[in-house]
Motif scaffolding. Structure first.
Motif, PDB file in Angstrom:
ATOM      1  N   UNK A 191       0.821  -1.204   0.000  1.00 48.16           N
ATOM      2  CA  UNK A 191       0.000   0.000   0.000  1.00 48.16           C
ATOM      3  C   UNK A 191       0.862   1.263   0.000  1.00 48.16           C
ATOM      4  N   UNK A 192       2.001   1.209   0.726  1.00 50.31           N
ATOM      5  CA  UNK A 192       2.859   2.395   0.829  1.00 50.31           C
ATOM      6  C   UNK A 192       4.044   2.367  -0.124  1.00 50.31           C
ATOM      7  N   UNK A 193       4.259   1.259  -0.818  1.00 47.69           N
ATOM      8  CA  UNK A 193       5.460   1.133  -1.652  1.00 47.69           C
ATOM      9  C   UNK A 193       5.563   2.246  -2.690  1.00 47.69           C
ATOM     10  N   UNK A 194       4.467   2.497  -3.417  1.00 48.61           N
ATOM     11  CA  UNK A 194       4.506   3.513  -4.472  1.00 48.61           C
ATOM     12  C   UNK A 194       4.776   4.903  -3.901  1.00 48.61           C
ATOM     13  N   UNK A 195       4.261   5.171  -2.704  1.00 53.15           N
ATOM     14  CA  UNK A 195       4.479   6.487  -2.088  1.00 53.15           C
ATOM     15  C   UNK A 195       5.915   6.658  -1.612  1.00 53.15           C
ATOM     16  N   UNK A 196       6.555   5.554  -1.251  1.00 58.25           N
ATOM     17  CA  UNK A 196       7.929   5.625  -0.765  1.00 58.25           C
ATOM     18  C   UNK A 196       8.950   5.736  -1.886  1.00 58.25           C
ATOM     19  N   UNK A 197       8.580   5.326  -3.092  1.00 58.31           N
ATOM     20  CA  UNK A 197       9.529   5.285  -4.201  1.00 58.31           C
ATOM     21  C   UNK A 197      10.191   6.633  -4.462  1.00 58.31           C
ATOM     22  N   UNK A 198       9.446   7.755  -4.511  1.00 62.32           N
ATOM     23  CA  UNK A 198      10.115   9.037  -4.771  1.00 62.32           C
ATOM     24  C   UNK A 198      11.140   9.423  -3.702  1.00 62.32           C
ATOM     25  N   UNK A 212      -1.524  -9.623  10.558  1.00 58.48           N
ATOM     26  CA  UNK A 212      -1.017  -9.369   9.211  1.00 58.48           C
ATOM     27  C   UNK A 212      -1.527 -10.419   8.233  1.00 58.48           C
ATOM     28  N   UNK A 213      -1.714 -11.641   8.705  1.00 51.48           N
ATOM     29  CA  UNK A 213      -2.295 -12.673   7.841  1.00 51.48           C
ATOM     30  C   UNK A 213      -3.673 -12.245   7.357  1.00 51.48           C
ATOM     31  N   UNK A 214      -4.460 -11.668   8.241  1.00 49.55           N
ATOM     32  CA  UNK A 214      -5.791 -11.204   7.845  1.00 49.55           C
ATOM     33  C   UNK A 214      -5.694 -10.119   6.771  1.00 49.55           C
ATOM     34  N   UNK A 215      -4.757  -9.191   6.942  1.00 51.86           N
ATOM     35  CA  UNK A 215      -4.561  -8.136   5.945  1.00 51.86           C
ATOM     36  C   UNK A 215      -4.138  -8.732   4.605  1.00 51.86           C
ATOM     37  N   UNK A 216      -3.233  -9.719   4.647  1.00 52.21           N
ATOM     38  CA  UNK A 216      -2.779 -10.363   3.414  1.00 52.21           C
ATOM     39  C   UNK A 216      -3.912 -11.086   2.700  1.00 52.21           C
ATOM     40  N   UNK A 217      -4.787 -11.724   3.467  1.00 53.17           N
ATOM     41  CA  UNK A 217      -5.917 -12.423   2.854  1.00 53.17           C
ATOM     42  C   UNK A 217      -6.852 -11.422   2.177  1.00 53.17           C
ATOM     43  N   UNK A 218      -7.124 -10.314   2.854  1.00 50.78           N
ATOM     44  CA  UNK A 218      -7.964  -9.280   2.247  1.00 50.78           C
ATOM     45  C   UNK A 218      -7.309  -8.752   0.973  1.00 50.78           C
ATOM     46  N   UNK A 255       5.596  -4.755   0.148  1.00 56.53           N
ATOM     47  CA  UNK A 255       6.898  -4.906   0.781  1.00 56.53           C
ATOM     48  C   UNK A 255       7.099  -4.072   2.031  1.00 56.53           C
ATOM     49  N   UNK A 256       6.728  -2.795   1.980  1.00 57.40           N
ATOM     50  CA  UNK A 256       6.958  -1.914   3.125  1.00 57.40           C
ATOM     51  C   UNK A 256       6.211  -2.393   4.361  1.00 57.40           C
ATOM     52  N   UNK A 257       4.956  -2.794   4.178  1.00 53.32           N
ATOM     53  CA  UNK A 257       4.163  -3.276   5.305  1.00 53.32           C
ATOM     54  C   UNK A 257       4.741  -4.572   5.871  1.00 53.32           C
ATOM     55  N   UNK A 258       5.187  -5.455   4.970  1.00 49.13           N
ATOM     56  CA  UNK A 258       5.746  -6.731   5.419  1.00 49.13           C
ATOM     57  C   UNK A 258       6.997  -6.521   6.249  1.00 49.13           C
ATOM     58  N   UNK A 259       7.872  -5.644   5.801  1.00 48.70           N
ATOM     59  CA  UNK A 259       9.112  -5.411   6.543  1.00 48.70           C
ATOM     60  C   UNK A 259       8.828  -4.739   7.882  1.00 48.70           C
ATOM     61  N   UNK A 260       7.877  -3.815   7.913  1.00 53.06           N
ATOM     62  CA  UNK A 260       7.515  -3.188   9.183  1.00 53.06           C
ATOM     63  C   UNK A 260       7.019  -4.226  10.183  1.00 53.06           C
ATOM     64  N   UNK A 261       6.222  -5.169   9.706  1.00 56.87           N
ATOM     65  CA  UNK A 261       5.712  -6.226  10.587  1.00 56.87           C
ATOM     66  C   UNK A 261       6.848  -7.145  11.035  1.00 56.87           C
ATOM     67  N   UNK A 262       7.737  -7.510  10.125  1.00 58.29           N
ATOM     68  CA  UNK A 262       8.872  -8.361  10.497  1.00 58.29           C
ATOM     69  C   UNK A 262       9.727  -7.689  11.566  1.00 58.29           C
ATOM     70  N   UNK A 263       9.984  -6.398  11.402  1.00 59.93           N
ATOM     71  CA  UNK A 263      10.789  -5.688  12.397  1.00 59.93           C
ATOM     72  C   UNK A 263      10.070  -5.618  13.737  1.00 59.93           C
TER      73      UNK A 263
END
Length: 201
Positions: A1-8, A181-187, A157-165
């Motif tokens: 969700x945030x990956x595209x916003x972080x790219x710049x 996070x599993x629930x978010x991934x399923x959605x 990717x950004x959300x996954x890494x934040x959760x891993x950390x």
């Protein structure tokens, strides 16, 4: 969700560093493999209970994941490089929940299994559309220049890494974080399936 916003924000420094590595003769594949090695070491550290080391190695893995694309853009982009990048990313994403299950099977195994199932669903919906997009000539650069079509979703990717950390910093909350996070991934996966089914009808 945030990956595209972080790219710049992250692309300019990554491109500068990637250009320097390319000029020094470092290949994108070498950066990819070095990052994957960091990811495996992160999983091993977590499995042994060294959570801080695991967190730092996760960050090193993600830095390499950003740098390999920058090196490729500064030098020569190849299909092999794109393939290794996405495949080893998925290997890494699976290794971290598994490591938490190894570290504390009694408390973490079921939650890790639920998260891995959700990752499988999310990955299938993502890669399945990438195949169809290539077949139909559909392209995008919203996530930057990529070797395959990146269809956005709630869990990227950004959300996954934040959760891993967060899992490394608060391992006692692994199960709660994993189920959430599993629930978010399923959605995210279901929404992709619905969207793609409409696009391809």
């Amino acid at each position: 969700m945030f990956d595209a916003r972080l790219r710049p924000l992250i692309d300019p420094p990554l491109d500068a560093a990637g250009g320097r590595l390319a000029r020094a003769g470092v290949s994108a594949d070498a950066v990819t493999l070095a990052g994957f090695a960091c990811g495996l070491c992160a999983a091993a550290s977590i499995a042994c209970g060294a959570m801080l080391a695991g967190a730092l190695l996760i960050l090193a893995n993600r830095l390499a994941d950003g740098l390999d694309g920058a090196v490729a853009r500064a030098g020569a982009r190849t299909d092999r490089g794109g393939y290794l990048d996405i495949v080893l990313d998925f290997f890494f994403y699976g290794a971290i929940p598994f490591a938490f299950a190894v570290q504390n099977g009694a408390d973490n195994a079921l939650a890790a299994a639920a998260l891995l199932l959700a990752f499988y669903m999310n990955g299938a919906s993502f890669l399945g559309f990438s195949v169809m997009a290539a077949k139909r000539g559909i392209t995008t650069d919203v996530q930057g220049a990529k070797s395959l079509y990146y269809l956005g979703g709630l869990a990227e990717g950004a959300e996954t890494i934040a959760v891993f950390l967060a899992m490394c910093l608060f391992p006692q909350w692994f199960a709660v974080l994993a189920y959430g996070f599993a629930a978010i991934c399923v959605v995210s996966a279901v929404s992709r399936v619905v969207l793609v089914a409409r696009m391809l009808s």
